[in-house]
Design a protein around this motif. Structure first.
Motif, PDB file in Angstrom:
ATOM      1  N   GLU A   1      -6.513  -3.246   6.386  1.00 37.35           N
ATOM      2  CA  GLU A   1      -5.931  -2.295   7.336  1.00 37.35           C
ATOM      3  C   GLU A   1      -4.412  -2.287   7.192  1.00 37.35           C
ATOM      4  O   GLU A   1      -3.759  -3.301   7.439  1.00 37.35           O
ATOM      5  CB  GLU A   1      -6.309  -2.646   8.777  1.00 37.35           C
ATOM      6  N   PRO A   2      -3.837  -1.153   6.807  1.00 42.52           N
ATOM      7  CA  PRO A   2      -2.377  -1.058   6.725  1.00 42.52           C
ATOM      8  C   PRO A   2      -1.765  -0.866   8.111  1.00 42.52           C
ATOM      9  O   PRO A   2      -2.348  -0.201   8.974  1.00 42.52           O
ATOM     10  CB  PRO A   2      -2.158   0.180   5.845  1.00 42.52           C
ATOM     11  N   ILE A   3      -0.613  -1.457   8.317  1.00 42.31           N
ATOM     12  CA  ILE A   3       0.133  -1.319   9.570  1.00 42.31           C
ATOM     13  C   ILE A   3       1.463  -0.634   9.255  1.00 42.31           C
ATOM     14  O   ILE A   3       2.232  -1.108   8.414  1.00 42.31           O
ATOM     15  CB  ILE A   3       0.403  -2.688  10.225  1.00 42.31           C
ATOM     16  N   TYR A   4       1.716   0.481   9.937  1.00 47.51           N
ATOM     17  CA  TYR A   4       2.929   1.256   9.691  1.00 47.51           C
ATOM     18  C   TYR A   4       3.857   1.179  10.901  1.00 47.51           C
ATOM     19  O   TYR A   4       3.412   1.000  12.043  1.00 47.51           O
ATOM     20  CB  TYR A   4       2.592   2.727   9.430  1.00 47.51           C
TER      21      TYR A   4
ATOM     22  N   GLU B   1       6.537   3.972   7.776  1.00 45.72           N
ATOM     23  CA  GLU B   1       6.780   3.031   6.681  1.00 45.72           C
ATOM     24  C   GLU B   1       5.745   1.911   6.731  1.00 45.72           C
ATOM     25  O   GLU B   1       5.504   1.325   7.792  1.00 45.72           O
ATOM     26  CB  GLU B   1       8.188   2.443   6.807  1.00 45.72           C
ATOM     27  N   LEU B   2       5.124   1.648   5.583  1.00 39.17           N
ATOM     28  CA  LEU B   2       4.166   0.551   5.514  1.00 39.17           C
ATOM     29  C   LEU B   2       4.895  -0.767   5.750  1.00 39.17           C
ATOM     30  O   LEU B   2       5.805  -1.126   5.012  1.00 39.17           O
ATOM     31  CB  LEU B   2       3.473   0.532   4.149  1.00 39.17           C
ATOM     32  N   LYS B   3       4.480  -1.485   6.801  1.00 41.09           N
ATOM     33  CA  LYS B   3       5.186  -2.704   7.191  1.00 41.09           C
ATOM     34  C   LYS B   3       4.372  -3.960   6.925  1.00 41.09           C
ATOM     35  O   LYS B   3       4.901  -4.972   6.466  1.00 41.09           O
ATOM     36  CB  LYS B   3       5.535  -2.636   8.687  1.00 41.09           C
ATOM     37  N   LYS B   4       3.090  -3.911   7.232  1.00 39.12           N
ATOM     38  CA  LYS B   4       2.217  -5.070   7.050  1.00 39.12           C
ATOM     39  C   LYS B   4       0.856  -4.600   6.543  1.00 39.12           C
ATOM     40  O   LYS B   4       0.501  -3.430   6.679  1.00 39.12           O
ATOM     41  CB  LYS B   4       2.021  -5.835   8.367  1.00 39.12           C
ATOM     42  N   VAL B   5       0.106  -5.531   5.993  1.00 36.42           N
ATOM     43  CA  VAL B   5      -1.270  -5.257   5.577  1.00 36.42           C
ATOM     44  C   VAL B   5      -2.145  -6.403   6.075  1.00 36.42           C
ATOM     45  O   VAL B   5      -1.840  -7.574   5.831  1.00 36.42           O
ATOM     46  CB  VAL B   5      -1.399  -5.131   4.044  1.00 36.42           C
ATOM     47  N   ILE B   6      -3.209  -6.045   6.793  1.00 37.19           N
ATOM     48  CA  ILE B   6      -4.159  -7.042   7.283  1.00 37.19           C
ATOM     49  C   ILE B   6      -5.345  -7.086   6.330  1.00 37.19           C
ATOM     50  O   ILE B   6      -5.883  -6.042   5.946  1.00 37.19           O
ATOM     51  CB  ILE B   6      -4.627  -6.703   8.711  1.00 37.19           C
ATOM     52  N   VAL B   7      -5.731  -8.289   5.935  1.00 41.05           N
ATOM     53  CA  VAL B   7      -6.843  -8.482   5.007  1.00 41.05           C
ATOM     54  C   VAL B   7      -7.829  -9.466   5.628  1.00 41.05           C
ATOM     55  O   VAL B   7      -7.426 -10.520   6.133  1.00 41.05           O
ATOM     56  CB  VAL B   7      -6.361  -9.024   3.644  1.00 41.05           C
ATOM     57  N   ALA B   8      -9.107  -9.118   5.599  1.00 40.75           N
ATOM     58  CA  ALA B   8     -10.142 -10.010   6.128  1.00 40.75           C
ATOM     59  C   ALA B   8     -11.288 -10.091   5.135  1.00 40.75           C
ATOM     60  O   ALA B   8     -11.705  -9.080   4.564  1.00 40.75           O
ATOM     61  CB  ALA B   8     -10.640  -9.518   7.481  1.00 40.75           C
TER      62      ALA B   8
END
Length: 265
Positions: free
Chosen positions: A155-158, A171-178
């Motif tokens: 899930e990308p966090i903008y 702006e893409l700031k973080k990426v959540i990976v599970a």
């Protein structure tokens, strides 16, 4: 490439969530009613149905296909129970394919993953902090990618600056990976994958993806996955679904190459 019409497919998925029941008594009592899976999307943590999406996937006994897909959950529950796909290639064009998960195994649905994100004691405070920095926090589409008989969720966090009267580009700031029982939030997909699968491990085999040999080092694989992820995001923004599907297919191959490492964690 002639694509399966999304509006037509969305009507079919709505009908099938009820009419997949073939037992008259079960159908009458709606005992096995499905719903289109939900996710948290956009500004303000709004719960919305997961949008059907075009993707390229390797199917058992059928090879790699360009599909339009959507996920189902049981009525009143959030675990994933099935997915439905419409074919876009050759003789498979217009044909529906449904995969039903075993009732003996729990497969996380998108909302279950969203709840894991919101309840994570490390990730949740960071999301709150990001949303308080004069910008709007936007949660992107939760991507569910099948790899190695499992699912990886991305899930990308903008962040979108809220300057006076101007509509700034997120702006893409973080990426959540599970993956499995592990969930992380990182500055990029490559960092997240390294945290999930480990940095120093190596995978066997000389595989070719996108016309080039894949690296075997996890960190290099993660960097390559991040590059493909960014290209897929850009292709999606441009509406270039052929390129998007190709990049997603390559990304899935890279993730499959990384996945066996998790078995040793």
């Amino acid at each position: 490439h002639l694509k399966y019409p999304k509006a037509y497919f969305d009507v079919q998925r709505e009908i099938y969530k009820t009419y997949h029941m073939i037992n008259p008594e079960v159908f009458y009592n709606k005992e096995d009613q499905w719903e289109v899976a939900n996710q948290i999307y956009g500004v303000g943590s709004e719960m919305v149905p997961v949008d059907s999406a075009y993707t390229v996937m390797k199917l058992p006994d059928r090879g790699t296909e360009f599909l339009l897909m959507s996920a189902y959950t049981p009525r009143g529950k959030d675990n994933m129970v099935a997915w439905i796909a419409g074919g876009n290639d050759g003789e498979e064009y217009g044909k529906l394919l449904v995969y039903v998960f075993s009732k003996q195994s729990l497969v996380y649905g998108p909302m279950q993953m969203e709840k894991r994100i919101d309840q994570d004691t490390i990730i949740a405070p960071q999301l709150t902090l990001l949303s308080q920095q004069g910008s709007s926090l936007i949660r992107g589409n939760l991507m569910t990618i099948p790899i190695d008989n499992n699912l990886i969720y991305i899930e990308p966090i903008y962040l979108q600056a809220t300057s006076s009267g101007e509509q700034n580009i997120p702006e893409l700031k973080k990426v959540i990976v599970a993956y499995g029982d592990r969930i992380v939030m990182a500055d990029s997909l490559s960092d997240g994958l390294v945290q999930i699968f480990g940095k120093g491990s190596e995978q066997q085999g000389d595989r070719i993806v996108g016309g080039q040999a894949m690296p075997t080092d996890i960190a290099q694989l993660a960097a390559y996955a991040n590059e493909l992820f960014q290209k897929a995001e850009q292709a999606q923004k441009n509406g270039d679904w052929a390129a998007y599907g190709e990049y997603m297919n390559q990304l899935r191959s890279v993730l499959n190459q990384m996945a066996p490492t998790s078995a040793t964690d």
